[in-house]
Design a protein around this motif. Sequence first.
Motif, PDB file in Angstrom:
ATOM      1  N   ALA A 118      42.283  52.366  36.350  1.00 24.60           N
ATOM      2  CA  ALA A 118      41.547  51.284  36.788  1.00 24.60           C
ATOM      3  C   ALA A 118      41.091  51.299  38.041  1.00 24.60           C
ATOM      4  N   ALA A 119      39.990  50.389  38.470  1.00 29.44           N
ATOM      5  CA  ALA A 119      39.243  50.459  39.767  1.00 29.44           C
ATOM      6  C   ALA A 119      39.043  49.329  40.255  1.00 29.44           C
ATOM      7  N   VAL A 120      39.117  49.171  41.440  1.00 29.36           N
ATOM      8  CA  VAL A 120      38.983  47.783  42.325  1.00 29.36           C
ATOM      9  C   VAL A 120      37.742  48.031  43.347  1.00 29.36           C
ATOM     10  N   LEU A 121      36.642  47.430  42.999  1.00 26.64           N
ATOM     11  CA  LEU A 121      35.443  47.535  43.782  1.00 26.64           C
ATOM     12  C   LEU A 121      34.819  46.462  44.385  1.00 26.64           C
ATOM     13  N   GLU A 122      34.484  46.271  45.530  1.00 28.79           N
ATOM     14  CA  GLU A 122      33.274  45.154  45.829  1.00 28.79           C
ATOM     15  C   GLU A 122      31.859  45.802  45.867  1.00 28.79           C
ATOM     16  N   ARG A 123      31.007  45.122  45.391  1.00 31.49           N
ATOM     17  CA  ARG A 123      29.718  45.353  45.198  1.00 31.49           C
ATOM     18  C   ARG A 123      28.572  44.062  45.511  1.00 31.49           C
ATOM     19  N   LEU A 124      27.535  44.439  45.935  1.00 26.41           N
ATOM     20  CA  LEU A 124      26.648  43.603  45.862  1.00 26.41           C
ATOM     21  C   LEU A 124      25.806  43.548  44.723  1.00 26.41           C
ATOM     22  N   GLU A 145      28.085  38.765  46.526  1.00 32.40           N
ATOM     23  CA  GLU A 145      29.265  39.697  46.555  1.00 32.40           C
ATOM     24  C   GLU A 145      30.134  39.541  45.194  1.00 32.40           C
ATOM     25  N   VAL A 146      30.533  40.441  44.790  1.00 33.14           N
ATOM     26  CA  VAL A 146      31.532  40.347  43.826  1.00 33.14           C
ATOM     27  C   VAL A 146      32.570  41.624  43.702  1.00 33.14           C
ATOM     28  N   ARG A 147      33.690  41.006  43.362  1.00 32.56           N
ATOM     29  CA  ARG A 147      34.883  41.956  43.269  1.00 32.56           C
ATOM     30  C   ARG A 147      34.955  42.334  41.737  1.00 32.56           C
ATOM     31  N   MET A 148      34.813  43.684  41.609  1.00 28.08           N
ATOM     32  CA  MET A 148      34.977  43.972  40.203  1.00 28.08           C
ATOM     33  C   MET A 148      36.282  44.843  39.882  1.00 28.08           C
ATOM     34  N   VAL A 149      37.079  44.459  39.244  1.00 27.45           N
ATOM     35  CA  VAL A 149      38.354  45.148  38.655  1.00 27.45           C
ATOM     36  C   VAL A 149      38.161  45.496  37.082  1.00 27.45           C
ATOM     37  N   VAL A 150      37.938  46.950  36.944  1.00 23.81           N
ATOM     38  CA  VAL A 150      37.855  47.482  35.659  1.00 23.81           C
ATOM     39  C   VAL A 150      39.107  48.475  35.187  1.00 23.81           C
ATOM     40  N   GLY A 151      39.409  48.491  34.090  1.00 26.63           N
ATOM     41  CA  GLY A 151      40.434  49.178  33.536  1.00 26.63           C
ATOM     42  C   GLY A 151      40.120  49.577  32.037  1.00 26.63           C
ATOM     43  N   VAL A 152      40.544  51.001  31.586  1.00 20.39           N
ATOM     44  CA  VAL A 152      40.427  51.342  30.714  1.00 20.39           C
ATOM     45  C   VAL A 152      41.488  52.053  30.193  1.00 20.39           C
ATOM     46  N   ARG A 199      43.084  55.417  27.150  1.00 19.56           N
ATOM     47  CA  ARG A 199      42.826  56.560  26.276  1.00 19.56           C
ATOM     48  C   ARG A 199      42.610  55.948  24.903  1.00 19.56           C
ATOM     49  N   ALA A 200      42.835  54.651  24.423  1.00 25.50           N
ATOM     50  CA  ALA A 200      42.800  54.380  23.217  1.00 25.50           C
ATOM     51  C   ALA A 200      41.396  53.786  23.149  1.00 25.50           C
ATOM     52  N   GLY A 201      40.782  53.695  23.940  1.00 27.50           N
ATOM     53  CA  GLY A 201      39.387  52.969  23.881  1.00 27.50           C
ATOM     54  C   GLY A 201      39.195  51.723  24.336  1.00 27.50           C
ATOM     55  N   ALA A 202      40.355  51.218  24.680  1.00 23.97           N
ATOM     56  CA  ALA A 202      40.330  49.737  25.112  1.00 23.97           C
ATOM     57  C   ALA A 202      39.689  49.667  26.673  1.00 23.97           C
ATOM     58  N   ALA A 203      39.080  48.356  26.944  1.00 21.14           N
ATOM     59  CA  ALA A 203      38.459  48.203  28.210  1.00 21.14           C
ATOM     60  C   ALA A 203      38.429  46.851  28.603  1.00 21.14           C
ATOM     61  N   TYR A 204      38.795  46.563  29.740  1.00 21.24           N
ATOM     62  CA  TYR A 204      38.759  44.927  30.373  1.00 21.24           C
ATOM     63  C   TYR A 204      38.446  45.019  31.859  1.00 21.24           C
ATOM     64  N   CYS A 205      37.475  43.810  31.985  1.00 21.96           N
ATOM     65  CA  CYS A 205      37.014  43.634  33.318  1.00 21.96           C
ATOM     66  C   CYS A 205      37.243  42.217  33.729  1.00 21.96           C
ATOM     67  N   ALA A 206      37.557  42.242  35.154  1.00 19.14           N
ATOM     68  CA  ALA A 206      37.815  40.937  35.723  1.00 19.14           C
ATOM     69  C   ALA A 206      36.811  40.703  36.809  1.00 19.14           C
ATOM     70  N   LEU A 207      36.037  39.671  36.934  1.00 22.43           N
ATOM     71  CA  LEU A 207      35.084  39.701  38.113  1.00 22.43           C
ATOM     72  C   LEU A 207      35.167  38.298  38.722  1.00 22.43           C
ATOM     73  N   ARG A 208      34.981  38.545  40.149  1.00 17.57           N
ATOM     74  CA  ARG A 208      35.272  37.181  40.929  1.00 17.57           C
ATOM     75  C   ARG A 208      34.209  37.219  42.051  1.00 17.57           C
ATOM     76  N   PRO A 259      29.571  47.712  32.107  1.00 20.83           N
ATOM     77  CA  PRO A 259      29.509  48.832  31.116  1.00 20.83           C
ATOM     78  C   PRO A 259      29.426  50.312  31.875  1.00 20.83           C
ATOM     79  N   GLY A 260      28.701  50.160  32.887  1.00 23.00           N
ATOM     80  CA  GLY A 260      28.559  51.524  33.572  1.00 23.00           C
ATOM     81  C   GLY A 260      29.886  51.890  34.085  1.00 23.00           C
ATOM     82  N   LEU A 261      30.705  51.270  34.861  1.00 25.31           N
ATOM     83  CA  LEU A 261      31.882  51.606  35.264  1.00 25.31           C
ATOM     84  C   LEU A 261      32.915  51.895  34.164  1.00 25.31           C
ATOM     85  N   VAL A 262      32.791  51.017  33.195  1.00 30.54           N
ATOM     86  CA  VAL A 262      33.619  51.243  32.024  1.00 30.54           C
ATOM     87  C   VAL A 262      33.547  52.718  31.497  1.00 30.54           C
ATOM     88  N   GLN A 263      32.122  53.086  31.356  1.00 28.42           N
ATOM     89  CA  GLN A 263      32.057  54.335  30.693  1.00 28.42           C
ATOM     90  C   GLN A 263      32.391  55.453  31.664  1.00 28.42           C
TER      91      GLN A 263
END
Length: 205
Positions: free
Chosen positions: A117-123, A152-159, A161-170, A188-192
Motif C-alpha cells: 500500500a502507498a500513502v501519497l499527497e498529490r495535487l 489537494e488530495v491524500r491517496m491511500v492505495v492498496g493491492v 497478490r490475489a489481484g484485489a485493489a482498494y483506494c481511499a481518497l480525502r 488506476p495508475g497507482l493501482v497498476q
Amino acid sequence: MTEQPDVPDESADEAPALERDLAAELDTDPALAAAVLELEAHAATAGWDQPARLYALVDTGLLVAQAPGLAASAGLDDASAEGSLTPVEQDAMPGGPGEFERAVAGISWPPAVAGCAAVLERLVLPPEVDPQIPQDPAEADAFARAHPLRQEVRMVVGVTRAGAAYCALRMRSHDDEQSVVGGPDLVPGLVQLLATTLDEENRDT
C-alpha cells in the motif's frame, strides 16, 4: 528494505464511516479495504504535508506465527490475526514529482508479502484541464501548483497478490472522515504500478 512495524493505534482513531459500507462492495477484499482505511485514518491524524509512505501488507496470522515477538510489540495476537492484513512501513520514500513512482517501479516483494500500500499527497486538476498539463513531471507539478482549480488530495492505495485493489481518497478542502471516498479503481495508475511490484516475473532470480 528495512521493515519497521507501523501499526496504527486503533484506540486513538475511530473507524471511518466508510467501513460500514464495505459489505455492499461485492468486488472488495474486506481485509485489504480495512487495511487501507486504517492507514487513511492513521495518516489523517498526522495532518497534511506529509511525506510519501510505502507499506508491505503481511498476513497477520503469518506474522503472529513467524514473528511472535514483533507481533506482540505491535499489539497483535491470535485473536486479531484471522482474515486481516498488517501494514509494515518501509524505508523513507522520495516524494517529488515522478520520484516516488520511479522508486516503486524498482521494487519487488518477497513471497511472504501478501500485498502493498502507498500513502501519497498529490495535487489534482479537473479533467478539462488535462490537455494543458505539461508532459514533464516537474513542469506538470509547477503547473498544478499554480492552477486556480487545483485540489489537494491524500491517496491511500492498496493491492494484493490475489489481484484485489482498494483506494481511499480525502480532499484537503473536505477534511473529515465522512467525506473519504473509497473504491477499487479510483487511482488506476497507482493501482497498476503497485501491482507490478507483486508480479512474480519481476522478482530477481
